[in-house]
Design an enzyme around this catalytic site. Structure first.
Site, PDB file in Angstrom:
ATOM      1  N   TYR A  61       0.847  -1.201   0.000  1.00  0.00           N
ATOM      2  CA  TYR A  61       0.000   0.000   0.000  1.00  0.00           C
ATOM      3  C   TYR A  61       0.884   1.253   0.000  1.00  0.00           C
ATOM      4  CZ  TYR A  61      -3.930  -3.104   1.199  1.00  0.00           C
ATOM      5  OH  TYR A  61      -4.884  -4.093   1.202  1.00  0.00           O
ATOM      6  N   SER A 206     -13.050  -4.366   1.052  1.00  0.00           N
ATOM      7  CA  SER A 206     -13.974  -3.589   0.199  1.00  0.00           C
ATOM      8  C   SER A 206     -15.416  -3.793   0.673  1.00  0.00           C
ATOM      9  CB  SER A 206     -13.826  -3.958  -1.279  1.00  0.00           C
ATOM     10  OG  SER A 206     -12.508  -3.730  -1.720  1.00  0.00           O
TER      11      SER A 206
HETATM   12  N1  LIG Z   1      -6.540  -8.201   0.732  1.00  0.00           N
HETATM   13  C1  LIG Z   1      -6.824  -7.558  -0.361  1.00  0.00           C
HETATM   14  O1  LIG Z   1      -6.545  -7.997  -1.488  1.00  0.00           O
HETATM   15  C2  LIG Z   1      -7.529  -6.237  -0.241  1.00  0.00           C
HETATM   16  C3  LIG Z   1      -8.125  -5.636  -1.375  1.00  0.00           C
HETATM   17  C4  LIG Z   1      -8.816  -4.448  -1.202  1.00  0.00           C
HETATM   18  C5  LIG Z   1      -8.881  -3.851   0.062  1.00  0.00           C
HETATM   19  N2  LIG Z   1      -8.274  -4.434   1.135  1.00  0.00           N
HETATM   20  C6  LIG Z   1      -8.359  -3.840   2.489  1.00  0.00           C
HETATM   21  O2  LIG Z   1      -9.710  -3.519   2.768  1.00  0.00           O
HETATM   22  C7  LIG Z   1      -9.816  -2.130   3.093  1.00  0.00           C
HETATM   23  C8  LIG Z   1     -11.171  -1.602   2.670  1.00  0.00           C
HETATM   24  O3  LIG Z   1     -11.470  -1.881   1.317  1.00  0.00           O
HETATM   25  P1  LIG Z   1     -11.441  -0.752   0.191  1.00  0.00           P
HETATM   26  O4  LIG Z   1     -10.610   0.358   0.679  1.00  0.00           O
HETATM   27  O5  LIG Z   1     -11.104  -1.430  -1.079  1.00  0.00           O
HETATM   28  O6  LIG Z   1     -12.951  -0.304  -0.006  1.00  0.00           O
HETATM   29  P2  LIG Z   1     -14.189   0.143   0.908  1.00  0.00           P
HETATM   30  O7  LIG Z   1     -13.836   0.100   2.326  1.00  0.00           O
HETATM   31  O8  LIG Z   1     -15.324  -0.656   0.411  1.00  0.00           O
HETATM   32  O9  LIG Z   1     -14.407   1.642   0.417  1.00  0.00           O
HETATM   33  C9  LIG Z   1     -13.617   2.686   0.893  1.00  0.00           C
HETATM   34  C10 LIG Z   1     -13.923   3.985   0.144  1.00  0.00           C
HETATM   35  O10 LIG Z   1     -15.310   4.274   0.163  1.00  0.00           O
HETATM   36  C11 LIG Z   1     -15.529   5.669   0.394  1.00  0.00           C
HETATM   37  N3  LIG Z   1     -16.139   5.746   1.729  1.00  0.00           N
HETATM   38  C12 LIG Z   1     -15.775   5.071   2.855  1.00  0.00           C
HETATM   39  N4  LIG Z   1     -16.579   5.351   3.875  1.00  0.00           N
HETATM   40  C13 LIG Z   1     -17.490   6.231   3.418  1.00  0.00           C
HETATM   41  C14 LIG Z   1     -18.581   6.882   4.018  1.00  0.00           C
HETATM   42  N5  LIG Z   1     -18.918   6.666   5.296  1.00  0.00           N
HETATM   43  N6  LIG Z   1     -19.307   7.742   3.272  1.00  0.00           N
HETATM   44  C15 LIG Z   1     -18.998   7.977   1.974  1.00  0.00           C
HETATM   45  N7  LIG Z   1     -17.967   7.364   1.341  1.00  0.00           N
HETATM   46  C16 LIG Z   1     -17.202   6.498   2.064  1.00  0.00           C
HETATM   47  C17 LIG Z   1     -14.165   6.325   0.319  1.00  0.00           C
HETATM   48  O11 LIG Z   1     -13.810   6.631  -1.034  1.00  0.00           O
HETATM   49  P3  LIG Z   1     -14.389   7.864  -1.856  1.00  0.00           P
HETATM   50  O12 LIG Z   1     -14.701   8.954  -0.890  1.00  0.00           O
HETATM   51  O13 LIG Z   1     -13.319   8.202  -2.846  1.00  0.00           O
HETATM   52  O14 LIG Z   1     -15.612   7.304  -2.548  1.00  0.00           O
HETATM   53  C18 LIG Z   1     -13.254   5.203   0.777  1.00  0.00           C
HETATM   54  O15 LIG Z   1     -11.958   5.360   0.327  1.00  0.00           O
HETATM   55  C19 LIG Z   1      -8.619  -1.501   2.389  1.00  0.00           C
HETATM   56  O16 LIG Z   1      -8.290  -0.238   2.900  1.00  0.00           O
HETATM   57  C20 LIG Z   1      -7.569  -2.546   2.641  1.00  0.00           C
HETATM   58  O17 LIG Z   1      -7.060  -2.443   3.951  1.00  0.00           O
HETATM   59  C21 LIG Z   1      -7.621  -5.617   0.986  1.00  0.00           C
END
Ligand SMILES: NC(=O)c1ccc[n+]([C@@H]2O[C@H](COP(=O)([O-])OP(=O)(O)OC[C@H]3O[C@@H](n4cnc5c(N)ncnc54)[C@H](OP(=O)(O)O)[C@@H]3O)[C@@H](O)[C@H]2O)c1
Length: 314
Positions: A61, A206
């Site tokens: 990251y 996600s």
């Molecule tokens: N192991 C793996 O392969 C893998 C893959 C992906 C992720 N991950 C982990 O999982 C974590 C979370 O997944 P993710 O980051 O992909 O997606 P997520 O948590 O589904 O979405 C996060 C995004 O949604 C928006 N958001 C979040 N909370 C919000 C709210 N309350 N109101 C409005 N918008 C909001 C923000 O982006 P915007 O404001 O730009 O819309 C934020 O960056 C990652 O940070 C990482 O640690 C792991």
């Protein structure tokens, strides 16, 4: 269900975590444009204040920047925070020795002596689950990680990792997988159920489907950058799901669409780790824990999303 081992019990007690992919990532998340270190620090602090004490990062990251930032933050706070990071199986990392070497790098970036959970980020064509787990065993023996997890592992790979660790008396603590109302693959292919049977904690990444389940995006207003093209089809099917999420939220004292979405995952027995770009998002997401949807509401959400995409067998 297998009895959860003492070493991994702490993971089962955590309701929600904080994802740290946004910390330094420009390509998908627009670090430097939509959020800077100031907003990231505020989101971290708000999460801690609201009881979220588990942070998920990875060596890839922000090319290590996420781990460096977390290390800085950890030095400035008094509360204990549980730290999870990940090993990336680059194609040149072919032997078990790469695993402890990579963890040493992560620990140096974070200024820590050990992490709480060390995960293999993805299965690999170049190095077997057995070899990676032998590397993980070495990390545990050196005291550099408290527990071992995998990520993006289907059932077959997960069982191979589980068995290799079991030969050394080490439990497989977790499998971090893509899991949200809009991606229920792990439910449909049996990985969730198998993990529960084996006492493996399912960590849902996600969980807001990269912002789609916040309710702010639509076909007319898609998310920026690469996310926009990734979700063209899904965005078309989103309105009835968002409407139901809103209705259910109202029944629980005005919970938001994202809070209901996160709670659905908790009800499914998973540990969501939403990413947040600022204090407001972190605060809202923390409100996804500490309460429960009814069984009837969970069933309604299941029904509304059953056919939102096609699922393949594991
Ligand atoms: N192991 C793996 O392969 C893998 C893959 C992906 C992720 N991950 C982990 O999982 C974590 C979370 O997944 P993710 O980051 O992909 O997606 P997520 O948590 O589904 O979405 C996060 C995004 O949604 C928006 N958001 C979040 N909370 C919000 C709210 N309350 N109101 C409005 N918008 C909001 C923000 O982006 P915007 O404001 O730009 O819309 C934020 O960056 C990652 O940070 C990482 O640690 C792991």
């Amino acid at each position: 269900m297998t009895e959860v081992s003492n070493e991994t019990r702490f993971l089962h007690a955590i309701e929600m975590g904080l994802g740290a992919w946004q910390w330094g990532d420009r390509l998908v998340w627009g670090y430097g444009q939509t959020h800077t270190d100031k907003e990231i620090r505020e989101s971290f602090e708000a999460s801690l204040t609201l009881g979220v004490r588990f942070v998920d990062t990875a060596e890839i990251y922000g090319s290590g920047y996420s781990e460096r930032l977390l290390g800085q933050f950890l030095k400035e706070i008094d509360q204990p925070v549980l730290v999870a990071t990940k090993f990336f199986p680059w194609p040149w990392r072919l032997t078990k020795g790469f695993v402890p070497r990579a963890l040493k790098g992560s620990l140096e970036r974070m200024g820590l002596e050990a992490v709480d959970l060390y995960q293999v980020h993805w299965p690999s064509l170049f190095i077997s689950p057995e070899t990676m787990m032998e590397g993980m065993v070495e990390c545990v023996k050196r005291g550099w990680t408290r527990t071992v997890g995998v990520s993006n592992f289907g059932q077959k790979h997960m069982l191979r990792a589980y068995s290799t660790l079991a030969q050394h008396g080490i439990p497989l603590a977790s499998n971090q997988v893509h899991f949200s109302l809009l991606n229920r693959e792990v439910e449909k292919n049996g990985t969730l159920a198998r993990s529960k049977e084996l006492g493996i904690r399912v960590i849902a990444y996600s969980p807001l489907e990269k912002g789609l389940l916040s309710g702010k995006y639509s076909s007319e207003n898609p998310p920026p950058g690469v996310r926009g093209s990734q979700y063209t089809e899904l965005l078309k099917k989103l309105p009835p799901v968002l409407k139901l999420l809103q209705e259910i939220g109202l029944e629980h004292g005005d919970k938001t669409v994202s809070q209901v979405s996160l709670n659905w995952l908790i009800c499914k027995g998973a540990l969501p780790i939403p990413g947040a770009k600022n204090l407001r998002q972190a605060e809202l997401n923390a409100g996804g824990a500490g309460w429960r949807l009814t069984e009837e509401e969970v069933a309604k959400l299941d029904q509304a999303t059953d056919n939102i995409r096609e699922y393949k067998k594991d």
